[in-house]
Design a protein around this motif. Structure first.
Motif, mmCIF file in Angstrom:
data_model
loop_
_atom_site.group_PDB
_atom_site.id
_atom_site.type_symbol
_atom_site.label_atom_id
_atom_site.label_comp_id
_atom_site.label_asym_id
_atom_site.label_seq_id
_atom_site.Cartn_x
_atom_site.Cartn_y
_atom_site.Cartn_z
ATOM 1 N N CYS A 276 60.406 -22.274 74.983
ATOM 2 C CA CYS A 276 60.245 -22.784 76.344
ATOM 3 C C CYS A 276 58.907 -22.303 76.923
ATOM 4 N N ALA A 277 58.614 -21.006 76.747
ATOM 5 C CA ALA A 277 57.329 -20.474 77.213
ATOM 6 C C ALA A 277 56.193 -21.228 76.542
ATOM 7 N N TYR A 278 56.355 -21.448 75.247
ATOM 8 C CA TYR A 278 55.353 -22.188 74.480
ATOM 9 C C TYR A 278 55.136 -23.576 75.080
ATOM 10 N N ALA A 279 56.226 -24.314 75.242
ATOM 11 C CA ALA A 279 56.125 -25.695 75.713
ATOM 12 C C ALA A 279 55.491 -25.754 77.100
ATOM 13 N N MET A 280 55.872 -24.820 77.948
ATOM 14 C CA MET A 280 55.381 -24.849 79.321
ATOM 15 C C MET A 280 53.874 -24.575 79.356
ATOM 16 N N TYR A 281 53.421 -23.511 78.694
ATOM 17 C CA TYR A 281 51.999 -23.184 78.781
ATOM 18 C C TYR A 281 51.139 -24.160 78.002
ATOM 19 N N ARG A 282 51.685 -24.684 76.893
ATOM 20 C CA ARG A 282 50.876 -25.656 76.155
ATOM 21 C C ARG A 282 50.714 -26.946 76.954
ATOM 22 N N SER A 283 51.798 -27.360 77.623
ATOM 23 C CA SER A 283 51.685 -28.616 78.373
ATOM 24 C C SER A 283 50.794 -28.445 79.598
ATOM 25 N N LEU A 284 50.723 -27.225 80.137
ATOM 26 C CA LEU A 284 49.879 -27.014 81.321
ATOM 27 C C LEU A 284 48.407 -26.810 80.929
ATOM 28 N N HIS A 285 48.162 -26.170 79.775
ATOM 29 C CA HIS A 285 46.777 -25.899 79.363
ATOM 30 C C HIS A 285 46.537 -26.323 77.913
ATOM 31 N N PRO A 286 46.589 -27.617 77.622
ATOM 32 C CA PRO A 286 46.452 -28.027 76.213
ATOM 33 C C PRO A 286 45.127 -27.590 75.593
ATOM 34 N N GLU A 287 44.044 -27.545 76.404
ATOM 35 C CA GLU A 287 42.731 -27.229 75.821
ATOM 36 C C GLU A 287 42.682 -25.788 75.315
ATOM 37 N N VAL A 288 43.424 -24.881 76.003
ATOM 38 C CA VAL A 288 43.458 -23.481 75.578
ATOM 39 C C VAL A 288 44.118 -23.367 74.201
ATOM 40 N N TRP A 289 45.176 -24.167 74.022
ATOM 41 C CA TRP A 289 45.921 -24.099 72.756
ATOM 42 C C TRP A 289 45.099 -24.677 71.630
ATOM 43 N N GLU A 290 44.384 -25.749 71.941
ATOM 44 C CA GLU A 290 43.534 -26.363 70.937
ATOM 45 C C GLU A 290 42.465 -25.369 70.466
ATOM 46 N N PHE A 291 41.889 -24.643 71.436
ATOM 47 C CA PHE A 291 40.844 -23.673 71.121
ATOM 48 C C PHE A 291 41.416 -22.507 70.310
ATOM 49 N N SER A 292 42.515 -21.930 70.797
ATOM 50 C CA SER A 292 43.033 -20.693 70.204
ATOM 51 C C SER A 292 43.608 -20.913 68.808
ATOM 52 N N SER A 293 44.169 -22.112 68.592
ATOM 53 C CA SER A 293 44.789 -22.391 67.301
ATOM 54 C C SER A 293 43.767 -22.359 66.168
ATOM 55 N N ARG A 294 42.465 -22.509 66.504
ATOM 56 C CA ARG A 294 41.441 -22.460 65.453
ATOM 57 C C ARG A 294 41.390 -21.107 64.768
ATOM 58 N N PHE A 295 41.867 -20.083 65.432
ATOM 59 C CA PHE A 295 41.799 -18.740 64.843
ATOM 60 C C PHE A 295 42.950 -18.476 63.876
ATOM 61 N N LEU A 296 43.898 -19.414 63.806
ATOM 62 C CA LEU A 296 44.982 -19.267 62.839
ATOM 63 C C LEU A 296 44.600 -20.029 61.582
ATOM 64 N N ASN A 297 44.903 -19.433 60.447
ATOM 65 C CA ASN A 297 44.530 -20.029 59.170
ATOM 66 C C ASN A 297 45.678 -20.899 58.643
ATOM 67 N N PRO A 298 45.510 -22.244 58.658
ATOM 68 C CA PRO A 298 46.609 -23.114 58.238
ATOM 69 C C PRO A 298 46.972 -22.940 56.766
ATOM 70 N N THR A 299 45.987 -22.516 55.941
ATOM 71 C CA THR A 299 46.299 -22.315 54.518
ATOM 72 C C THR A 299 47.340 -21.210 54.374
ATOM 73 N N LEU A 300 47.123 -20.098 55.110
ATOM 74 C CA LEU A 300 48.085 -18.993 55.048
ATOM 75 C C LEU A 300 49.436 -19.423 55.606
ATOM 76 N N GLY A 301 49.405 -20.195 56.689
ATOM 77 C CA GLY A 301 50.652 -20.667 57.285
ATOM 78 C C GLY A 301 51.417 -21.562 56.330
ATOM 79 N N ALA A 302 50.703 -22.477 55.668
ATOM 80 C CA ALA A 302 51.356 -23.390 54.730
ATOM 81 C C ALA A 302 51.889 -22.614 53.533
#
Lengths: 345, 125
Positions: free
Chosen positions: A58-84
């Motif tokens: 819920c916290a995730y959904a609320m802050y992402r919907s209010l500030h999508p650009e922040v999430w887009e920026f910050s997600s770049r620091f996560l490595n999708p290869t490691l996540g996958a």
């Protein structure tokens, strides 16, 4: 004692030998009733888990919907290869867990022990990769809330082994040394029953370091990609020093008007409630998930000990099934966390 | 078993060797695992394209398909009692209510809250 048992006392001895399970509690009529009661219990527990995690979603959904650009920026620091990679590891551990339940139902004690060892090993690999991810982020100052360091001010890339990684690895290293020592002791004293427990535990501890190696490999491979957008962001802000000074004012409550060079995303990510909040939510969700993995490993270890003692059969496999359900739920949460955190574009 | 054994015991015998357990066939386990890996690859693949707003819904849809596979087969819900299914699935109704109302509320007041955030000078007392 039920009335039937009293009436049937001479028969009961023979009956118990073949059919009556030593683990059947006396207040249940039969093994199936005991199993069904436990099953309803574990489903109710999983309901509380779903609701518990839903608070964070819920916290995730609320802050992402209010500030999508922040999430887009910050997600770049996560490595999708490691996540996958970690997603694959957890899915495989779910497979071995489900297979373990099958083994328990078919009285395949050895197969069950192998399946549980594989599940524990996968859990360790997952934690090893997570240790790499966390230590790498902490070195870059990607910390929660106000501890978050504005990324345009981070210029040098950390080299060598992170001190955080060393700290994370202390407990697994102690476990590895202890379990290997225990296994060698059991083996040299010809205590096979103990060696059968110590061996898988040693493998589990070793798998953490396997995960660390995988993580290091993928993290170094993914670095060029990860640093590309980061460097671009750093260059987008014209003067690093003035940006930093300015940001201090912004935090105190000064005006943001003089900061014309950076785009809107840069301005909002550096504010309180920007990228710092993303990382708060990231660490909260993945950290609580990792705690569930550790808790799962403890109960899996308990099952492994019982599997070596041949406790499970087609009438008494409840504990394996219940732990399995919990393990699949932990996997289920990761299935949602992975795309929601790592794959924001 | 002798004829004096109580009803529950003979009932179990009639159900064959596995009693009340339903061991999953190995092929089914492997097929579900393969499908989950393919869907993971698909969700990584789709994230390479810029689909705008659709992206989050697509990745949530794929995650839900994966979650359904795990729940139905790995968690044996397909063989489970209706009560357990209702109990567990019921939790998602409450999650939906929870998320839905909180988001509705947050966005309902967005116009009132956001202008105070935009010029930081206005927020200082």
């Amino acid at each position: 004692m039920s009335a039937t048992e009293v009436l049937d006392a001479p028969h009961h001895a023979e009956h118990g030998e073949h059919h009556h399970n030593p683990f059947q509690a006396h207040h249940f009529d039969d093994p199936e009733q005991q199993y069904d009661a436990g099953k309803l219990g574990i489903w109710l527990f999983l309901v509380t888990e779903v609701l518990f995690f839903s608070g964070m979603f819920c916290a995730y959904a609320m802050y992402r919907s209010l500030h999508p650009e922040v999430w887009e920026f910050s997600s770049r620091f996560l490595n999708p290869t490691l996540g996958a990679f970690n997603t694959g590891v957890l899915l495989f551990s779910s497979l071995t867990m489900a297979w373990g339940v099958r083994c328990a139902q078919l009285r395949q004690a050895k197969g069950l022990a192998i399946c549980l060892t594989l599940t524990l090993g996968c859990a360790s690999i997952f934690l090893g990769v997570k240790a790499i991810e966390y230590s790498h982020k902490w070195d870059l100052g990607l910390l929660p809330a106000s501890m978050y360091t504005i990324q345009s001010t981070v210029t040098e890339h950390h080299e060598g082994i992170s001190k955080w990684l060393v700290i994370f690895s202390i407990i697994p290293a102690l476990c590895l040394a202890g379990f290997v020592g225990w296994w060698v002791w059991a083996w040299s004293n010809n205590k096979k029953a103990i060696a059968d427990i110590a061996g898988p535990f040693a493998i589990t501890a070793a798998c953490y370091f396997l995960g660390v190696l995988f993580g290091m490999f993928f993290e170094s491979g993914g670095d060029k990609e990860a640093h590309g957008p980061m460097a671009a962001v750093a260059h987008a802000t014209v003067a690093h020093d003035s940006h930093e000074a300015h940001d201090e004012h912004a935090t105190v409550g000064g005006s943001a008007g003089g900061h014309g060079t950076a785009n809107a995303a840069d301005a909002s990510v550096d504010k309180p409630g920007g990228a710092g909040l993303f990382f708060s939510i990231y660490y909260c969700m993945t950290g609580v998930h990792a705690l569930h993995i550790i808790g799962g490993m403890v109960v899996l270890a308990w099952l492994l000990v019982r599997a070596t003692k041949n406790h499970f059969n087609e009438e008494y496999f409840g504990p394996v099934d219940y732990v399995g359900l919990y393990w699949h739920l932990v996997d289920l949460i990761w299935i949602y966390l992975f795309p929601l955190l790592y794959l924001i574009t | 078993m002798s004829t004096t054994s109580h009803a529950a015991g003979s009932e179990h015998d009639s159900q064959g060797h596995h009693g009340f357990s339903h061991p999953m066939p190995v092929w089914q386990l492997l097929a579900v695992f393969a499908a989950l890996i393919v869907l993971t690859a698909l969700t990584v693949f789709q994230s390479k394209f810029d689909l705008g707003n659709l992206e989050v819904w697509l990745s949530l849809f794929i995650a839900t398909v994966k979650a359904s596979l795990v729940i139905l087969f790995f968690m044996h819900m397909i063989h489970d009692k209706p009560l357990n299914v209702i109990v567990f699935m019921g939790s998602f109704i409450f999650v939906a209510l929870f998320l839905g109302f909180v988001l509705m509320d947050a966005h309902g007041y967005k116009d009132v809250v956001e202008p105070q955030e935009a010029p930081p000078a206005a927020t200082t007392p």
